[in-house]
Design an enzyme around this catalytic site. Structure first.
Site, PDB file in Angstrom:
ATOM      1  N   HIS A 137      -2.471  -8.520  -3.198  1.00 18.82           N
ATOM      2  CA  HIS A 137      -1.049  -7.899  -3.526  1.00 18.82           C
ATOM      3  C   HIS A 137      -0.416  -8.485  -3.475  1.00 18.82           C
ATOM      4  O   HIS A 137       0.861  -7.824  -3.870  1.00 18.82           O
ATOM      5  CB  HIS A 137      -1.604  -6.226  -2.634  1.00 18.82           C
ATOM      6  CG  HIS A 137       0.070  -5.975  -2.701  1.00 18.82           C
ATOM      7  ND1 HIS A 137      -0.092  -4.595  -3.680  1.00 18.82           N
ATOM      8  CD2 HIS A 137       0.852  -5.645  -2.223  1.00 18.82           C
ATOM      9  CE1 HIS A 137       0.593  -3.994  -3.464  1.00 18.82           C
ATOM     10  NE2 HIS A 137       1.975  -4.532  -2.607  1.00 18.82           N
ATOM     11  N   GLU A 181       6.456  -2.739 -10.323  1.00 19.43           N
ATOM     12  CA  GLU A 181       4.067  -2.053  -9.457  1.00 19.43           C
ATOM     13  C   GLU A 181       3.415  -0.834  -9.402  1.00 19.43           C
ATOM     14  O   GLU A 181       4.041  -0.034  -9.637  1.00 19.43           O
ATOM     15  CB  GLU A 181       4.971  -2.947  -7.738  1.00 19.43           C
ATOM     16  CG  GLU A 181       5.725  -1.673  -7.788  1.00 19.43           C
ATOM     17  CD  GLU A 181       6.154  -2.184  -6.101  1.00 19.43           C
ATOM     18  OE1 GLU A 181       5.805  -1.472  -5.196  1.00 19.43           O
ATOM     19  OE2 GLU A 181       6.285  -3.849  -5.875  1.00 19.43           O
ATOM     20  N   HIS A 204       1.189   1.794  -7.042  1.00 19.78           N
ATOM     21  CA  HIS A 204       1.025   2.278  -5.711  1.00 19.78           C
ATOM     22  C   HIS A 204      -0.011   3.104  -5.994  1.00 19.78           C
ATOM     23  O   HIS A 204      -0.356   4.404  -6.016  1.00 19.78           O
ATOM     24  CB  HIS A 204       2.392   3.317  -5.238  1.00 19.78           C
ATOM     25  CG  HIS A 204       2.951   2.557  -4.303  1.00 19.78           C
ATOM     26  ND1 HIS A 204       2.927   3.080  -2.763  1.00 19.78           N
ATOM     27  CD2 HIS A 204       3.034   1.004  -3.622  1.00 19.78           C
ATOM     28  CE1 HIS A 204       3.353   2.733  -1.962  1.00 19.78           C
ATOM     29  NE2 HIS A 204       3.819   1.331  -2.341  1.00 19.78           N
ATOM     30  N   ASN A 205      -1.000   2.278  -5.759  1.00 16.67           N
ATOM     31  CA  ASN A 205      -2.845   3.681  -6.375  1.00 16.67           C
ATOM     32  C   ASN A 205      -3.071   3.933  -5.123  1.00 16.67           C
ATOM     33  O   ASN A 205      -3.327   4.955  -4.862  1.00 16.67           O
ATOM     34  CB  ASN A 205      -3.078   2.490  -7.552  1.00 16.67           C
ATOM     35  CG  ASN A 205      -2.509   2.341  -8.189  1.00 16.67           C
ATOM     36  OD1 ASN A 205      -1.547   2.388  -9.080  1.00 16.67           O
ATOM     37  ND2 ASN A 205      -3.083   1.148  -8.672  1.00 16.67           N
ATOM     38  N   HIS A 206      -3.319   2.880  -4.240  1.00 17.01           N
ATOM     39  CA  HIS A 206      -4.504   2.856  -3.232  1.00 17.01           C
ATOM     40  C   HIS A 206      -4.080   3.995  -2.280  1.00 17.01           C
ATOM     41  O   HIS A 206      -4.293   5.654  -1.813  1.00 17.01           O
ATOM     42  CB  HIS A 206      -4.864   2.053  -2.652  1.00 17.01           C
ATOM     43  CG  HIS A 206      -5.927   0.889  -3.148  1.00 17.01           C
ATOM     44  ND1 HIS A 206      -6.658   1.339  -4.195  1.00 17.01           N
ATOM     45  CD2 HIS A 206      -6.493   0.398  -2.418  1.00 17.01           C
ATOM     46  CE1 HIS A 206      -7.383   0.352  -4.451  1.00 17.01           C
ATOM     47  NE2 HIS A 206      -7.525  -0.103  -4.171  1.00 17.01           N
ATOM     48  N   GLN A 226       2.808   3.946   4.197  1.00 21.89           N
ATOM     49  CA  GLN A 226       3.949   3.718   4.920  1.00 21.89           C
ATOM     50  C   GLN A 226       4.669   5.295   4.794  1.00 21.89           C
ATOM     51  O   GLN A 226       4.477   6.314   4.345  1.00 21.89           O
ATOM     52  CB  GLN A 226       5.075   2.651   4.180  1.00 21.89           C
ATOM     53  CG  GLN A 226       4.224   1.588   3.791  1.00 21.89           C
ATOM     54  CD  GLN A 226       3.638   1.186   2.617  1.00 21.89           C
ATOM     55  OE1 GLN A 226       3.448   2.236   1.716  1.00 21.89           O
ATOM     56  NE2 GLN A 226       3.980   0.101   1.601  1.00 21.89           N
ATOM     57  N   ASP A 255      13.930  -7.928  -0.531  1.00 21.09           N
ATOM     58  CA  ASP A 255      12.842  -6.039  -0.316  1.00 21.09           C
ATOM     59  C   ASP A 255      11.910  -5.994   0.303  1.00 21.09           C
ATOM     60  O   ASP A 255      11.302  -7.042   0.750  1.00 21.09           O
ATOM     61  CB  ASP A 255      12.399  -5.485  -1.754  1.00 21.09           C
ATOM     62  CG  ASP A 255      11.101  -5.168  -1.287  1.00 21.09           C
ATOM     63  OD1 ASP A 255      11.467  -4.021  -0.405  1.00 21.09           O
ATOM     64  OD2 ASP A 255      10.506  -4.971  -1.905  1.00 21.09           O
ATOM     65  N   GLN A 294       8.940   1.148   6.571  1.00 16.20           N
ATOM     66  CA  GLN A 294      10.009   1.638   5.277  1.00 16.20           C
ATOM     67  C   GLN A 294      11.271   0.983   5.679  1.00 16.20           C
ATOM     68  O   GLN A 294      11.750   0.866   6.326  1.00 16.20           O
ATOM     69  CB  GLN A 294       9.558   2.778   4.650  1.00 16.20           C
ATOM     70  CG  GLN A 294       8.223   3.120   3.447  1.00 16.20           C
ATOM     71  CD  GLN A 294       8.381   1.709   2.768  1.00 16.20           C
ATOM     72  OE1 GLN A 294       8.573   2.558   1.737  1.00 16.20           O
ATOM     73  NE2 GLN A 294       7.834   0.872   3.000  1.00 16.20           N
TER      74      GLN A 294
END
Length: 428
Positions: free
Chosen positions: A61, A109, A111-113, A261, A295, A341
């Site tokens: 990742h 990008e 954020h699947n899992h 998060q 970021d 976050q």
């Protein structure tokens, strides 16, 4: 207050099963072979914090450790490409105006899992992260888009995931005032156990006003400062980058929830507007080249800071105790790597340090917006190694490039043999 003793692990003297036990105990996503390689790179036994750092920064990742060879074969330059891969977002030419070019800043990008395990929060923090990437280039976010893939809607758990992902996207995007202007949605049984939640954001910027995601070569000689801005660091999202690189296992579902998060879109809106204002001030002062902006997502404080200095082979010295935190008794490895976050990292010439601190803490009054939110001066850009200190001790001391590239894989592969056939056509 808990006193954390500095732990080191002599992996070279351990059997595979002993190493695996240590790694599992501390939730470090490394193999026994990788743990030994870290010891070889350092020339000594790594600390717990260093092992954690490599487990996160060495993940697929964060570093594309096995896919980079293949991604490197894709075309990345063209007359209309203002900025290709390598920073927080890319920039594509929109129009020329005088001696300058306006570009579309774009980033995508997945954020699947996180979205499979905790759908609302997983999707919401996907939006939260992708808009930060646009802002860090110096641009204003104008829209988001979401190509989504879900499992069979006739299955209850797939339908629930679909509903909560959509709610998470809107539940974050609406409070920050950024419209979702497009995307698509497909359903298939192949996504029953692992949905695909792609998030994309776009902005507009002049080529001459791009802020870069790395410090210049002279940053160490000029004694640049490191500033962390936003929500106080806690233990939320710890290990999220490693989690995002692993295969999902139903047996680990509850444990994996801790790697997702926690979103706060109302604080993010304040951070966006205050950062737009700061970028405006820096433009007016002609100081955009004296800052770098990044970021803070996967890998948290460590990932953002090490990536800002590694491009020009510089180092840093960061005091983890100077990073504002949101809970007591946090281990230094968590302060370094948690994926809390709503945070950014600025690196700047010392002439700008107090301007940035006062901008967030006084003009925009971050400490009153959220408990213990603020901008904190935490370290310096240096020549040499990337160093993290806690209680006066070095808990991480390594070359930045070794942290970001030390666990690269160059796997052999055999191209698939595919026979192509012309489609059959029916005459007339």
């Amino acid at each position: 207050m808990t006193e954390f003793k500095k732990q080191t692990f002599e992996f070279s003297k351990m059997k595979d099963e002993e190493i695996e036990k240590v790694l599992k105990e501390h939730k470090i996503a490394l193999t026994a072979e990788e743990a030994r390689k870290i010891e070889d790179i350092l020339g000594r036994a790594p600390t717990l914090t260093e092992a954690t750092v490599w487990g996160i920064q060495g993940s697929e990742h964060s570093s594309y450790r096995s896919s980079l060879d293949h991604l490197g074969k894709l075309p990345v330059t063209a007359p209309g490409v203002i900025l290709g891969p390598g920073e927080d977002a890319g920039v594509i030419e929109l129009v020329k105006h005088g001696d300058d070019r306006y570009g579309v800043v774009i980033r995508q990008e997945s954020h699947n899992h996180p979205s499979q395990v905790v759908p609302y929060e997983g999707a919401a923090t996907g939006i939260g992260g992708i808009v930060r990437d646009i802002v860090c280039m110096g641009a204003k976010v104008i829209a988001t888009l979401d190509p989504l893939r879900f499992g069979n809607p006739e299955k209850d758990h797939c339908r629930l995931i679909t509903e909560e992902v959509v709610n998470g996207i809107s539940g974050y995007g609406n409070p920050i005032g950024v419209p979702n202007i497009g995307g698509d949605m497909y359903f298939d049984d192949s996504f029953n156990d692992n949905c695909l939640v792609n998030v994309c954001a776009v902005g507009i910027i002049k080529e001459s006003e791009i802020i870069h995601s790395y410090v210049p070569k002279e940053a160490a000689d000029e004694n640049w400062d490191i500033i962390i801005v936003g929500k106080p660091t806690d233990n939320s999202g710890m290990g999220g980058a490693s989690f995002a690189s692993l295969k999902l296992d139903e047996a680990d579902k509850e444990m994996n929830k801790g790697a997702v998060q926690e979103p706060n879109p109302f604080l993010k809106r304040h951070l966006l507007v205050s950062s737009y204002d700061l970028v405006r001030i820096l433009k007016e002062k002609g100081k955009l080249e004296k800052v770098a902006f990044k970021d803070m997502g996967a890998g948290g404080n460590m990932c953002a800071t090490v990536e800002l200095v590694k491009t020009n082979k510089l180092g840093a010295e960061i005091d983890l105790e100077k990073i504002h935190i949101g809970m007591k008794n946090i281990h230094p490895s968590v302060i370094a790597c948690s994926e809390t976050q709503e945070r950014f990292c600025w690196m700047c010439h010392p002439d700008l340090t107090q301007i940035i601190l006062d901008h967030y803490n006084k003009k925009w009054d971050l400490p009153k917006i959220a408990e213990n939110a603020r901008a904190s001066l935490v370290g310096k850009v240096k020549k040499g190694n990337y160093v993290l200190k806690h209680k006066g001790e070095k808990v991480c001391d390594a070359k930045a490039v070794d942290i970001t590239e030390g666990l690269r894989y160059h796997r052999k592969y055999t191209p698939r043999k595919i026979k192509f056939h012309e489609p059959k056509t029916t005459p007339g």
